[in-house]
Enzyme design. Structure first.
Site, PDB file in Angstrom:
ATOM      1  N   HIS A  35       0.828  -1.207   0.000  1.00  0.00           N
ATOM      2  CA  HIS A  35       0.000   0.000   0.000  1.00  0.00           C
ATOM      3  C   HIS A  35       0.864   1.261   0.000  1.00  0.00           C
ATOM      4  O   HIS A  35       0.713   2.145  -0.860  1.00  0.00           O
ATOM      5  CB  HIS A  35      -0.911  -0.023   1.230  1.00  0.00           C
ATOM      6  CG  HIS A  35      -1.784   1.180   1.378  1.00  0.00           C
ATOM      7  ND1 HIS A  35      -3.131   1.169   1.074  1.00  0.00           N
ATOM      8  CD2 HIS A  35      -1.518   2.450   1.802  1.00  0.00           C
ATOM      9  CE1 HIS A  35      -3.647   2.372   1.300  1.00  0.00           C
ATOM     10  NE2 HIS A  35      -2.690   3.161   1.749  1.00  0.00           N
ATOM     11  N   GLU A  36       1.760   1.347   0.958  1.00  0.00           N
ATOM     12  CA  GLU A  36       2.578   2.558   1.061  1.00  0.00           C
ATOM     13  C   GLU A  36       3.518   2.701  -0.143  1.00  0.00           C
ATOM     14  O   GLU A  36       3.806   3.812  -0.588  1.00  0.00           O
ATOM     15  CB  GLU A  36       3.381   2.548   2.368  1.00  0.00           C
ATOM     16  CG  GLU A  36       2.534   2.511   3.630  1.00  0.00           C
ATOM     17  CD  GLU A  36       1.450   3.583   3.682  1.00  0.00           C
ATOM     18  OE1 GLU A  36       1.631   4.661   3.088  1.00  0.00           O
ATOM     19  OE2 GLU A  36       0.406   3.324   4.304  1.00  0.00           O
TER      20      GLU A  36
ATOM     21  N   ALA B 285      -6.351  15.067  13.728  1.00  0.00           N
ATOM     22  CA  ALA B 285      -4.931  15.433  13.735  1.00  0.00           C
ATOM     23  C   ALA B 285      -4.296  15.061  12.406  1.00  0.00           C
ATOM     24  O   ALA B 285      -3.091  14.920  12.308  1.00  0.00           O
ATOM     25  CB  ALA B 285      -4.202  14.741  14.888  1.00  0.00           C
ATOM     26  N   GLY B 286      -5.130  14.893  11.401  1.00  0.00           N
ATOM     27  CA  GLY B 286      -4.632  14.502  10.094  1.00  0.00           C
ATOM     28  C   GLY B 286      -5.424  15.175   9.002  1.00  0.00           C
ATOM     29  O   GLY B 286      -6.206  16.082   9.257  1.00  0.00           O
ATOM     30  N   GLY B 287      -5.283  14.705   7.797  1.00  0.00           N
ATOM     31  CA  GLY B 287      -5.860  15.403   6.658  1.00  0.00           C
ATOM     32  C   GLY B 287      -7.214  14.923   6.228  1.00  0.00           C
ATOM     33  O   GLY B 287      -7.689  15.309   5.172  1.00  0.00           O
TER      34      GLY B 287
ATOM     35  N   HIS C   7       1.818   4.543  -2.949  1.00  0.00           N
ATOM     36  CA  HIS C   7       1.910   6.001  -2.803  1.00  0.00           C
ATOM     37  C   HIS C   7       3.279   6.496  -3.272  1.00  0.00           C
ATOM     38  O   HIS C   7       3.400   7.486  -3.998  1.00  0.00           O
ATOM     39  CB  HIS C   7       1.731   6.392  -1.339  1.00  0.00           C
ATOM     40  CG  HIS C   7       0.320   6.351  -0.853  1.00  0.00           C
ATOM     41  ND1 HIS C   7      -0.713   6.983  -1.487  1.00  0.00           N
ATOM     42  CD2 HIS C   7      -0.232   5.765   0.247  1.00  0.00           C
ATOM     43  CE1 HIS C   7      -1.839   6.789  -0.819  1.00  0.00           C
ATOM     44  NE2 HIS C   7      -1.571   6.047   0.237  1.00  0.00           N
TER      45      HIS C   7
END
Length: 789
Positions: A570-571, A705-707, A574
């Site tokens: 997954h990462e 605390a995130g997007g 990105h």
């Protein structure tokens, strides 16, 4: 996980986060780790999530905090000092500050908390002078507007990104304090930049000029995004309203940071030392080894996996192991209750912080003439509020009956095993009995599979897949760049001619004492023509991937669960989108400028290859004997892919629906509390109602605390895109090497290469030949017949 207070256009926060990103989450992994993995750019995944977040973003200030960004230093394959980072102050403390020195890669190994205050303040002073000079001389042209603006942003993002990356992976009270001391000054400069009327007017003049139609698609996207984000950043507000807006931004920055710190501290605070082996019966050897290793770090020097003592924590590998394997039901209950009540009491209570965040977000929306914060969020996304809710409801209907059946199956199975709790299954029983049912139904024991998934072999197979699909070579480059921990690896990416085209860091292991939970990808440097070293070759992109998997124990390598394998894929998806971009306009290169709800496409796309026979069999080799994973086990893994798909889908839909509800209909200070909303949403999205004392919202870092505020639906939105994209390979024939390579080339030249230079829907159509449909997602999850009926 941007994605991550990140919304998405470009330049600054663009130049920052993921998933993704999951705090950054950037490219990030969805929370509540007992579910199947899926960030983030941080995605924080952070958390981030790996996500874009633009200069004028209404969450611009938070973006910078999360993104670990860019240095203008790298151009093609050569490395030499960069002149732009030299400090101009005569003060020796500044001149010797590693944050401000010339470097090819960030000096992660030598930056200390003492460097933060003087370094950031010196940098902000210099950038303020450069901004004033730009405003005095601005012209509506690329060389006089966009290029100097990108350089200003780049300088800030690389330095602030370094500091905040270290906070995510090497946290300390000293570093927190230093960041907190300069944070307000940094946000003040960001707002000053984002609300610059000379810059805003110059972008409008470009759009209105006779030359507009001659601009490339990428440049048009940049201009239009900057104008939109400038408005979202308050550029059009009158003096008193702008002052209120700026106060809100400052306060939101503080609150979001405090929220994340409370979650980390609450997670670290819980420890349960176990000395009686009967209490941890059922835990696999890897979990016992990790628990003993944790005990050693806390002073129990003689702790061993066999004899203990064992230290149980709320860090993901420990928590998941207990929930899935501990036969001691009271232990599972204790750990579960501790997990869902993190950061909800005492000095670490996030309840009032959530209330304040929601209140301020609504006030901000009203100042910008929107009805609610979700509309602000959607202003820079593919979806609208209505379209997002429509998709969530369609998927919820398809998932509900299968999820109900999942629970019935667990009840029947636990009853057949004479379990005392069979008639009263509850939250701390679900994962345990799901694993037992999975083992019974498919004869798959995840712990027994670990020896077949050693980290070195998994990475080797992943890199071979990238070569097969996209024609790239990946090789170790340890020693080329400084790292923040000895476990961090560094890699070089080369094209078919052997020329370097990108680099990335990989930080794989859990470090509960200093490292944020989750998994995320983020950019370090972005590809950029403007920041070219030689005036011809674009600066090369650099990324970092961060995971929290089980570390090596003793002399064994890190042995991964299949879910941890999926997380790495997954990462890496990105990272591929960031590194394989061919976009030279730095403001829309890689993951920058991509709408938030499209940015998870490559990451979720890569997860599909974990079930591809040739790929999986290439990585599934026993770490001691070299034996391949038995064919029948592979077939069972594929069959088990849809196991409890309804429940897992419904869980993500609950998070997404709750997020939208809190940012559309919830009235802060009204008759309902945030927990009332949670319970109301749960009635339609959770087969077993949450505990009355459930406070998972207090650790829902993705949206506080995130997007992912009013954007958690993006996981499902992008999952539709990614499943449909993978179906192009299925249509071509997964066993047809030539067809797979051709389709992979087309995927690289569109989804991975174009970045934010085109509308994501246009990019998808260019790859797939048509607009996306959810059919492939429902088919992959075994839910299509339910949807059709």
């Amino acid at each position: 996980m941007r994605r991550t207070g990140l919304l998405g256009t470009l330049l600054i926060a663009n130049i920052l986060m993921a998933t993704r990103l999951t705090l950054t989450f950037s490219r990030s992994i969805p929370p509540l780790l007992i579910t199947r993995t899926s960030c983030s750019v941080s995605h924080l995944k952070q958390f981030p999530k790996s996500h874009p977040c633009p200069l004028w973003s209404s969450s611009f200030s938070f973006c910078l905090r999360l993104r670990k960004s860019t240095s203008p230093l790298i151009a093609s394959s050569s490395f030499s000092s960069s002149p732009f980072m030299a400090a101009s102050s005569p003060n020796a403390l500044v001149e010797d500050n590693p944050l401000l020195q010339n470097f090819d890669f960030p000096p992660f190994d030598v930056v200390e908390p003492k460097h933060v205050r003087p370094g950031i303040r010196a940098l902000l002073g210099e950038l303020e002078r450069e901004l004033e000079d730009l405003e005095r001389n601005v012209e509506p042209s690329w060389p006089k507007l966009v290029e100097p603006l990108e350089k200003i942003v780049d300088r800030l993002t690389v330095v602030w990104g370094m500091v905040n990356h270290l906070k995510a992976v090497k946290d300390s009270s000293e570093l927190r304090s230093a960041i907190e001391d300069v944070q307000a000054e940094k946000v003040k400069f960001q707002l000053r930049l984002g609300q610059s009327k000379p810059i805003y007017n110059a972008f409008k003049a470009i759009r209105e000029s006779p030359d507009w139609q001659t601009l490339s698609d990428a440049r048009k996207r940049i201009v239009e995004s900057q104008i939109k984000e400038a408005v979202l950043n308050g550029v059009s507000l009158e003096d008193d309203k702008r002052e209120s807006f700026n106060k809100i931004e400052q306060e939101l920055e503080k609150l979001s940071q405090k929220f994340g710190e409370n979650v980390l501290d609450a997670t670290k605070k819980f420890e349960k030392l176990i000395t009686d082996q009967k209490e941890i019966e059922g835990l696999p050897a890897t979990a016992l080894g990790l628990a003993a290793q944790s005990a050693v770090t806390k002073g129990h020097e003689n702790a061993t996996a066999e004899n203990g003592p064992w230290l149980i924590t709320l860090d993901a590998p420990s928590f998941i192991a207990v929930m899935q394997h501990a036969r001691n039901r009271s232990l599972r209950e204790e750990i579960y209750r501790a997990y869902v009540s993190r950061a909800s009491s005492g000095d670490l209570d996030n309840t009032e912080i959530i209330n304040q965040i929601l209140k301020l977000r609504l006030e901000k929306a009203k100042l910008l003439n929107y009805n609610n914060y979700a509309e602000v969020s959607m202003a820079t996304k593919m979806a609208t509020v209505d379209k997002a809710e429509e998709l969530l409801e369609k998927l919820r209907r398809a998932s509900w009956d299968p999820a109900v059946q999942d629970i019935e199956d667990l009840k029947e199975f636990s009853k057949s095993q004479n379990a005392l709790e069979a008639s009263d299954l509850t939250h701390w029983d679900i994962s345990f009995w799901s694993e037992r049912l999975r083992e019974s139904k498919y004869d798959i024991n995840e712990e027994e599979l670990r020896p077949f998934f050693s980290l070195p072999k998994v990475m080797d197979g992943l890199f071979k897949l990238a070569n097969s699909l996209f024609g790239i070579e990946i090789e170790p480059a340890d020693g080329v760049a400084p790292v923040w921990n000895n476990d961090v690896k560094f890699f070089r990416v080369k094209d078919s001619s052997g020329s370097p085209i990108a680099y990335f860091y990989f930080d794989p292991y859990s470090r509960p004492a200093e490292k944020r939970q989750g998994a995320w990808m983020d950019e370090v440097f972005a590809r950029s023509r403007v920041l070219s070293r030689d005036g011809t070759s674009a600066r090369l992109p650099v990324a970092h991937m961060v995971c929290n998997q089980t570390p090596p124990v003793g002399n064994k390598p890190s042995l991964m669960t299949f879910r941890e394998v999926e997380t790495v894929f997954h990462e890496f998806g990105h990272a591929l989108q960031h590194m394989l971009t061919k976009q030279d306009e730095g403001l829309v290169a890689g993951i920058r400028g991509i709408e938030w709800d499209a940015v998870e496409l490559p990451s979720q796309f890569m997860e599909n290859w974990c079930y591809h026979r040739e790929t999986l069999m290439s990585i599934a080799k026993h770490f001691e004997t070299g034996e391949s994973l038995p064919e029948e086990v592979y077939l069972k893994l594929v069959a088990a892919r849809t196991f409890r798909a309804g429940s897992l889908s419904l869980r993500q839909l609950k998070f997404a629906s709750l997020d939208l509800e809190l940012h559309t209909k919830y009235v802060p200070g009204g008759p309902e509390s945030i927990y009332d909303v949670d319970r109301r949403v749960s009635e339609k999205t959770q087969v077993i109602p949450p505990l009355p004392e459930d406070r998972f919202l207090c650790s829902f870092s993705h949206i506080f605390a995130g997007g992912y505020a009013a954007g958690y639906y993006s996981y499902k939105w992008a999952e539709v895109l990614s499943a449909d994209a993978f179906s192009a390979f299925e249509d071509a024939g997964l066993d047809n090497d030539k067809a797979v390579k051709e389709t992979g080339h087309r995927f690289r030249e569109t989804i991975l290469a174009l970045g934010g230079g085109k509308e994501p829907l246009d990019v998808f159509v260019q790859f797939r030949g048509r607009e996306p449909t959810p059919d492939a997602l429902l088919r992959h999850n075994g839910l299509l017949p339910v949807a059709a009926s």
